[in-house]
Design a protein around this motif. Structure first.
Motif, mmCIF file in Angstrom:
data_model
loop_
_atom_site.group_PDB
_atom_site.id
_atom_site.type_symbol
_atom_site.label_atom_id
_atom_site.label_comp_id
_atom_site.label_asym_id
_atom_site.label_seq_id
_atom_site.Cartn_x
_atom_site.Cartn_y
_atom_site.Cartn_z
ATOM 1 N N UNK A 122 0.852 -1.171 0.000
ATOM 2 C CA UNK A 122 0.000 0.000 0.000
ATOM 3 C C UNK A 122 0.900 1.237 0.000
ATOM 4 N N UNK A 123 0.576 2.180 -0.875
ATOM 5 C CA UNK A 123 1.306 3.437 -0.928
ATOM 6 C C UNK A 123 0.550 4.482 -0.101
ATOM 7 N N UNK A 124 1.276 5.142 0.813
ATOM 8 C CA UNK A 124 0.678 6.175 1.649
ATOM 9 C C UNK A 124 1.335 7.494 1.300
ATOM 10 N N UNK A 125 0.510 8.431 0.809
ATOM 11 C CA UNK A 125 0.997 9.727 0.329
ATOM 12 C C UNK A 125 0.517 10.837 1.256
ATOM 13 N N UNK A 126 1.468 11.578 1.815
ATOM 14 C CA UNK A 126 1.137 12.721 2.672
ATOM 15 C C UNK A 126 0.650 13.869 1.790
ATOM 16 N N UNK A 127 -0.436 14.498 2.155
ATOM 17 C CA UNK A 127 -0.944 15.664 1.430
ATOM 18 C C UNK A 127 -0.272 16.915 1.994
ATOM 19 N N UNK A 128 -0.532 18.081 1.412
ATOM 20 C CA UNK A 128 0.033 19.324 1.970
ATOM 21 C C UNK A 128 -0.494 19.662 3.369
ATOM 22 N N UNK A 129 -1.542 18.966 3.820
ATOM 23 C CA UNK A 129 -2.101 19.196 5.157
ATOM 24 C C UNK A 129 -1.688 18.028 6.050
ATOM 25 N N UNK A 130 -0.977 18.343 7.126
ATOM 26 C CA UNK A 130 -0.456 17.318 8.037
ATOM 27 C C UNK A 130 -1.567 16.379 8.511
ATOM 28 N N UNK A 131 -1.267 15.102 8.526
ATOM 29 C CA UNK A 131 -2.133 14.019 9.010
ATOM 30 C C UNK A 131 -3.229 13.612 8.032
ATOM 31 N N UNK A 132 -3.413 14.334 6.965
ATOM 32 C CA UNK A 132 -4.395 13.996 5.930
ATOM 33 C C UNK A 132 -3.636 13.233 4.846
ATOM 34 N N UNK A 133 -3.949 11.938 4.670
ATOM 35 C CA UNK A 133 -3.174 11.112 3.746
ATOM 36 C C UNK A 133 -4.050 10.403 2.725
ATOM 37 N N UNK A 134 -3.440 10.147 1.565
ATOM 38 C CA UNK A 134 -4.079 9.368 0.503
ATOM 39 C C UNK A 134 -3.459 7.982 0.519
ATOM 40 N N UNK A 135 -4.298 6.973 0.482
ATOM 41 C CA UNK A 135 -3.822 5.593 0.472
ATOM 42 C C UNK A 135 -4.186 4.955 -0.857
ATOM 43 N N UNK A 136 -3.208 4.355 -1.496
ATOM 44 C CA UNK A 136 -3.437 3.656 -2.758
ATOM 45 C C UNK A 136 -3.005 2.206 -2.574
ATOM 46 N N UNK A 137 -3.942 1.270 -2.687
ATOM 47 C CA UNK A 137 -3.599 -0.132 -2.436
ATOM 48 C C UNK A 137 -2.800 -0.749 -3.578
ATOM 49 N N UNK A 138 -2.110 -1.820 -3.253
ATOM 50 C CA UNK A 138 -1.475 -2.635 -4.283
ATOM 51 C C UNK A 138 -2.561 -3.548 -4.835
ATOM 52 N N UNK A 139 -2.811 -3.452 -6.129
ATOM 53 C CA UNK A 139 -3.893 -4.194 -6.766
ATOM 54 C C UNK A 139 -3.314 -5.382 -7.529
ATOM 55 N N UNK A 140 -3.886 -6.546 -7.300
ATOM 56 C CA UNK A 140 -3.480 -7.769 -7.988
ATOM 57 C C UNK A 140 -4.553 -8.091 -9.023
ATOM 58 N N UNK A 141 -4.175 -7.998 -10.303
ATOM 59 C CA UNK A 141 -5.129 -8.234 -11.391
ATOM 60 C C UNK A 141 -4.757 -9.485 -12.163
ATOM 61 N N UNK A 142 -5.767 -10.185 -12.634
ATOM 62 C CA UNK A 142 -5.564 -11.300 -13.545
ATOM 63 C C UNK A 142 -6.816 -11.438 -14.407
ATOM 64 N N UNK A 143 -6.931 -12.536 -15.118
ATOM 65 C CA UNK A 143 -8.055 -12.714 -16.053
ATOM 66 C C UNK A 143 -9.409 -12.760 -15.342
ATOM 67 N N UNK A 144 -9.423 -13.021 -14.047
ATOM 68 C CA UNK A 144 -10.678 -13.089 -13.293
ATOM 69 C C UNK A 144 -11.164 -11.729 -12.828
ATOM 70 N N UNK A 145 -10.244 -10.754 -12.765
ATOM 71 C CA UNK A 145 -10.587 -9.449 -12.224
ATOM 72 C C UNK A 145 -9.445 -8.918 -11.387
ATOM 73 N N UNK A 146 -9.737 -8.472 -10.161
ATOM 74 C CA UNK A 146 -8.684 -7.939 -9.297
ATOM 75 C C UNK A 146 -8.979 -8.245 -7.841
ATOM 76 N N UNK A 147 -7.935 -8.076 -7.017
ATOM 77 C CA UNK A 147 -8.034 -8.204 -5.569
ATOM 78 C C UNK A 147 -7.123 -7.157 -4.952
ATOM 79 N N UNK A 148 -7.569 -6.546 -3.836
ATOM 80 C CA UNK A 148 -6.691 -5.684 -3.057
ATOM 81 C C UNK A 148 -7.191 -5.614 -1.629
ATOM 82 N N UNK A 149 -6.265 -5.285 -0.733
ATOM 83 C CA UNK A 149 -6.634 -5.063 0.669
ATOM 84 C C UNK A 149 -7.034 -3.610 0.821
#
Length: 183
Positions: A1-28
Motif C-alpha cells: 500500500x502506498x501512503x501519500x502525505x498531502x500538503x495538510x499534516x495528518x491527511x493522507x491518501x492511500x493507494x492499495x497494491x492491486x493484484x489483477x488477472x483474467x478473473x478481475x482484481x483483488x486488493x486489501x
C-alpha cells in the motif's frame, strides 16, 4: 500500500497494491497491522455507505469533541471529488482545504483525521461511497459548514446548475460563523 502525505499534516491518501488477472482484481482496502505500521492507529468501529447521483454535494460535515470522527473514505462505484477542511485551530493549515478524486477505478482512499470537516461531490452519473469511522454518530455533536462558503472557495468540479444539496446542508453556517474549533 502506498501512503501519500498531502500538503495538510495528518491527511493522507492511500493507494492499495492491486493484484489483477483474467478473473478481475483483488486488493486489501484495510489492514490494521499495515495501517498501524504507518502511524494510522484509529480503531474503526462502524462502516457507512451512501449512494448519490451526479451533482450531489454532501457536506461539509463533522462531529465536535468528544465525538469527533476519523474517516477512511473510498468509492465502491463511480467517481467523487473528496474534500477535507482543516479545522484544527493550532494547525498551520487551519482553514485550508484539500481535495482529491476518489473512484472505483483508481481505488484511492482518503484518511481524514478528527478535526476536519468532510464532504464530497459526485462527478460520475452515480457513486457509491463507503467510509469507516472511529466514533459512533452523535446528533448533539453534529456540525457543518456550507458547501459554497466564500472564504473556503472550494471548487467542487460540478456546474452550478447541476448542484444538488440537501435542505439540511443549505442552512449550515459559513466558515466565519462557526463557533467551535479543534485543538
Amino acid at each position: 500500500m502506498n501512503i501519500e502525505q498531502t500538503p495538510i499534516k495528518d491527511l493522507v491518501i492511500l493507494t492499495p497494491k492491486v493484484f489483477e488477472d483474467s478473473r478481475g482484481y483483488f486488493f486489501e482496502a484495510y489492514n490494521q497491522e499495515k495501517f498501524e505500521a504507518n502511524g494510522i492507529t484509529y480503531r474503526f468501529i462502524q462502516d457507512n455507505q451512501s449512494f448519490s447521483t451526479r451533482g450531489v454535494i454532501r457536506g461539509l460535515h463533522l462531529q465536535i469533541n468528544p465525538f469527533a470522527q476519523a474517516k477512511l473514505v473510498r468509492v465502491l462505484q463511480g467517481e467523487i471529488l473528496d474534500v477535507a477542511v482543516d479545522l484544527r485551530k493550532s494547525s498551520p493549515t487551519y482553514g485550508q482545504h484539500f481535495s482529491v478524486v476518489l473512484s472505483a477505478n483508481n481505488k484511492k482512499q482518503l484518511m481524514v483525521p478528527p478535526g476536519f470537516a468532510h464532504g464530497f461531490s459526485v462527478l460520475s452519473d452515480t457513486a457509491s461511497v463507503m467510509y469507516k469511522v472511529d466514533q459512533l454518530y452523535n446528533k448533539d455533536s453534529e456540525r457543518g459548514i456550507r458547501f459554497d462558503d466564500a472564504t473556503l472557495n472550494i471548487d467542487w468540479k460540478v456546474a452550478p446548475k447541476e448542484i444538488i444539496v440537501s435542505d439540511k446542508d443549505v442552512i449550515l453556517p459559513s466558515f466565519n460563523q462557526i463557533d467551535w474549533t479543534f485543538e
